[in-house]
Structure formats: structure tokens, C-alpha cells
Design a protein around this motif. Structure first.
Motif, short mmCIF file in Angstrom:
data_model
loop_
_atom_site.label_atom_id
_atom_site.label_comp_id
_atom_site.label_asym_id
_atom_site.label_seq_id
_atom_site.Cartn_x
_atom_site.Cartn_y
_atom_site.Cartn_z
N LEU A 11 4.67 5.54 -5.36
CA LEU A 11 4.87 5.58 -6.81
C LEU A 11 3.84 6.48 -7.49
N GLU A 12 2.61 6.44 -7.00
CA GLU A 12 1.56 7.28 -7.59
C GLU A 12 1.80 8.76 -7.30
N VAL A 13 2.17 9.06 -6.05
CA VAL A 13 2.38 10.45 -5.64
C VAL A 13 3.70 10.99 -6.20
N GLY A 14 4.71 10.12 -6.25
CA GLY A 14 6.00 10.54 -6.75
C GLY A 14 6.86 11.23 -5.70
N ASN A 15 6.43 11.18 -4.46
CA ASN A 15 7.18 11.83 -3.38
C ASN A 15 7.24 10.86 -2.20
N LYS A 16 8.34 10.12 -2.10
CA LYS A 16 8.49 9.11 -1.05
C LYS A 16 8.51 9.73 0.34
N ALA A 17 9.14 10.89 0.47
CA ALA A 17 9.24 11.54 1.78
C ALA A 17 7.86 11.96 2.29
N LEU A 18 7.01 12.45 1.41
CA LEU A 18 5.67 12.84 1.79
C LEU A 18 4.87 11.63 2.28
N VAL A 19 4.95 10.55 1.55
CA VAL A 19 4.24 9.33 1.93
C VAL A 19 4.79 8.79 3.25
N ALA A 20 6.09 8.85 3.42
CA ALA A 20 6.71 8.39 4.67
C ALA A 20 6.18 9.19 5.85
N ARG B 18 13.65 1.91 0.48
CA ARG B 18 14.05 0.49 0.41
C ARG B 18 12.90 -0.39 -0.07
N TRP B 19 11.69 -0.10 0.42
CA TRP B 19 10.53 -0.89 0.00
C TRP B 19 10.25 -0.69 -1.48
N VAL B 20 10.36 0.54 -1.97
CA VAL B 20 10.13 0.83 -3.39
C VAL B 20 11.17 0.11 -4.23
N GLN C 207 0.84 -1.20 0.00
CA GLN C 207 0.00 0.00 0.00
C GLN C 207 0.87 1.25 0.00
N VAL C 208 1.89 1.27 0.85
CA VAL C 208 2.79 2.42 0.94
C VAL C 208 3.57 2.60 -0.37
N VAL C 209 4.08 1.50 -0.91
CA VAL C 209 4.84 1.56 -2.17
C VAL C 209 3.96 2.08 -3.30
N LYS C 210 2.76 1.55 -3.41
CA LYS C 210 1.85 1.98 -4.48
C LYS C 210 1.57 3.47 -4.37
N GLU C 211 1.32 3.93 -3.15
CA GLU C 211 1.05 5.35 -2.94
C GLU C 211 2.29 6.20 -3.26
#
Length: 59
Positions: free
Chosen positions: A21-30, A42-44, A15-19
Motif C-alpha cells: 500500500l505504501e509503495v503502490g506497486n503490488k507486483a514489485l513488493v511480490a 488477495r492479501w491487500v 508487513q507485505v500488505v503495508k509495504e
């Protein structure tokens, strides 16, 4: 004093990886999930290498 290590389910990681990739901002999702940006990265990377998916979820 130490922080307890959390164990995340494969479904949560996907779920986190999909989000991310969709958002394009790993730090924001984190931040959204209170995770380390390095952990999300690392998960991506694992997902992109085919190491983080279940048979029915690979596209």
C-alpha cells in the motif's frame, strides 16, 4: 514433483500488505518477497475488507 505450500504468518502478511500500500506497486513488493502478485493482491483485498488484521494493528 510438486512445490510445497508455504504458510505465512499474519504478521508477515500485514508487513507485505503495508509495504504494498505504501509503495503502490503490488507486483514489485511480490517480487521482493518472492510471492505471486495475485497472492499479494488477495492479501491487500482481504485487508481492505477488514479480514486481515489483528485488533491492535487496525488503524
Amino acid at each position: 514433483m510438486y512445490m510445497k505450500r508455504r504458510k505465512h504468518s499474519k504478521e508477515f502478511k500485514l508487513q507485505v500488505v503495508k509495504e504494498a500500500l505504501e509503495v503502490g506497486n503490488k507486483a514489485l513488493v511480490a517480487r521482493r518477497y518472492e510471492l505471486s502478485p495475485n497472492l499479494v493482491q488477495r492479501w491487500v483485498k482481504a485487508y481492505e475488507e477488514g479480514k486481515l488484521y489483528t485488533c491492535n494493528m487496525k488503524s
